[in-house]
Motif scaffolding. Structure first.
Motif, PDB file in Angstrom:
ATOM      1  N   ALA A   1       1.189  -1.435   0.234  1.00 45.56           N
ATOM      2  CA  ALA A   1      -0.331   0.454   0.134  1.00 45.56           C
ATOM      3  C   ALA A   1       0.924   0.968  -0.030  1.00 45.56           C
ATOM      4  N   ARG A   2       1.802   1.312   0.154  1.00 47.11           N
ATOM      5  CA  ARG A   2       2.672   2.546   0.524  1.00 47.11           C
ATOM      6  C   ARG A   2       3.608   2.396  -0.517  1.00 47.11           C
ATOM      7  N   PHE A   3       4.601   1.855  -0.987  1.00 41.13           N
ATOM      8  CA  PHE A   3       5.796   1.573  -1.862  1.00 41.13           C
ATOM      9  C   PHE A   3       4.953   1.133  -3.356  1.00 41.13           C
ATOM     10  N   ASP A   4       6.289   1.947  -4.189  1.00 43.44           N
ATOM     11  CA  ASP A   4       5.185   1.445  -5.274  1.00 43.44           C
ATOM     12  C   ASP A   4       5.887   0.388  -6.045  1.00 43.44           C
ATOM     13  N   HIS A   5       7.317  -0.308  -5.640  1.00 46.89           N
ATOM     14  CA  HIS A   5       7.321  -1.570  -5.414  1.00 46.89           C
ATOM     15  C   HIS A   5       7.630  -2.955  -4.098  1.00 46.89           C
ATOM     16  N   VAL A   6       6.926  -4.024  -4.155  1.00 48.80           N
ATOM     17  CA  VAL A   6       7.926  -4.519  -2.730  1.00 48.80           C
ATOM     18  C   VAL A   6       8.803  -6.226  -3.370  1.00 48.80           C
ATOM     19  N   PHE A   7       9.633  -6.170  -2.667  1.00 48.05           N
ATOM     20  CA  PHE A   7       9.926  -7.035  -3.095  1.00 48.05           C
ATOM     21  C   PHE A   7       9.950  -8.152  -1.808  1.00 48.05           C
TER      22      PHE A   7
END
Lengths: 244, 244
Positions: free
Chosen positions: A59-65
């Motif tokens: 929800a907060r960041f453009d990309h999640v890894f």
């Protein structure tokens, strides 16, 4: 600048059985790609914890890894946790199932088919490895925890994330941080786009504090660097102009 | 077993300017102390982020350790963020102020007095270093980010946290994880107190998967280890009985 969050999943990291390699690798890679890493969480192999953490990052960041928790055993719960985070079911992906069956052939164990499971709606990203794709769901890229595989898979897909580089300038200063604080405050106020860092180093002999200035706009870093170097004068014992 | 959370505060870690040392150090220390690390978050020098993260950790874990963000410059916001998390003001601690003034003497800069600031209600813990104490507030231990200082301070206070050791047994197995999954499920069900981990290793030649069993109760680990070793038979190529 695109933002990213990293979620390292693994009891083995938190308990010290294995040192983290994937987080450290990704920090360097994201920096080189011009992606701003905003948070890196190391969490246990726990469905609720993974689900809540991935949901918050997504929800907060453009990309999640994510790293880890994908595999056929009881402690591999990442796929179901991510599906739960997005309120979709886990399905067996037909393309992945075909590949799992082809790979194991007559030696297939029922548990191996867990490797074909994805959250419904997941995408398969193909790189040079034409046998196994990278699985992504929404803005979450799901990577394995085994360091060799993590690195190999990330390298295959990293160009999708490349942005503008960040310029960093450094000033090595022989002074107490208390002495520097007012000058730093002035630079921070005058150059709001430039991130200014101040790092005391006790093991160095030549300098006491490393100051860093960074921004994607080269001109801004250069101006802030010139202003700060000039304000600190002879306290600066070494300097590195802006570079990527 | 006491639980802990770790919050590593620092843009410099997330941006790759410095590799994290404090998290890795604390993982090993907490394991040796018999404290269960449940989560380690690396977050930026941001008041709101620090405040929310520390508050969440403090509510969930017995102990919270923070690294970084304490000092006299603009990017040192940990003290005020922790005070905000617990809804108390930041005050200048009289004992710390006395020591800051004595230490810097005539060279005191106004910014140095920020080192005397604590959340109201903070405790000072004294170790062998009789000049500077460790500051704690509620169940949060506030440590500096400079690795040498972080380690020195933690070593001074670590005995406060010592619990019972954890026993770990290892089985090195030459088999595919899919083959092992049903046996692991049985051991997990039969020994709920024992944490069972399964870690594929692609760079090893002798074995394909490392299995770990761990628990503070030696008898439980021993039983689970015997049961699993017996179930896997010749697939086990190397074994390490329970040890701390």
């Amino acid at each position: 600048m695109a933002t990213a969050g990293v979620v390292i999943i693994g009891d083995e990291i938190l308990s010290g059985k294995f040192a983290d390699q994937n987080g450290a690798f990704l920090i360097a890679e994201l920096r080189a790609l011009g992606v701003e890493l905003r948070r890196l969480d190391v969490i246990p192999d726990d469905r609720a914890e993974i689900s809540a953490t991935v949901k918050a990052h997504a929800a907060r960041f453009d990309h999640v890894f994510t790293s880890g928790g994908v595999g056929p055993t009881h402690d591999d719960v990442t796929i179901e946790a991510i599906a739960a985070a997005f309120d979709v079911p886990v399905i067996r992906h037909p393309e992945l199932e075909r590949r799992v069956r082809a790979y194991w052939g007559a030696k297939l164990e029922p548990a191996n088919l867990r490797l074909a499971e994805v959250p419904r709606g997941a995408e398969l990203w193909w790189g040079k490895d034409t046998t196994w794709p990278v699985v992504s769901f929404a803005n979450v890229v799901i990577l394995p925890g085994v360091p060799e595989l993590f690195r190999r898979k990330f390298v295959e897909i990293r160009e999708r994330f490349r942005g503008e580089p960040v310029y960093v300038a450094r000033l090595y200063v022989d002074a107490d941080e208390g002495r520097l604080a007012p000058e730093l405050d002035r630079v921070v106020a005058a150059f709001p786009a430039v991130k200014v860092g101040s790092y005391p180093r006790v093991a160095e002999r030549e300098f006491r504090v490393l100051l860093t200035l960074e921004c994607q706009a080269l001109a801004a870093v250069q101006e802030a660097y010139d202003a700060l170097a000039s304000a600190l004068g002879e306290l600066v014992v070494r300097r590195e102009p802006p570079q990527t």
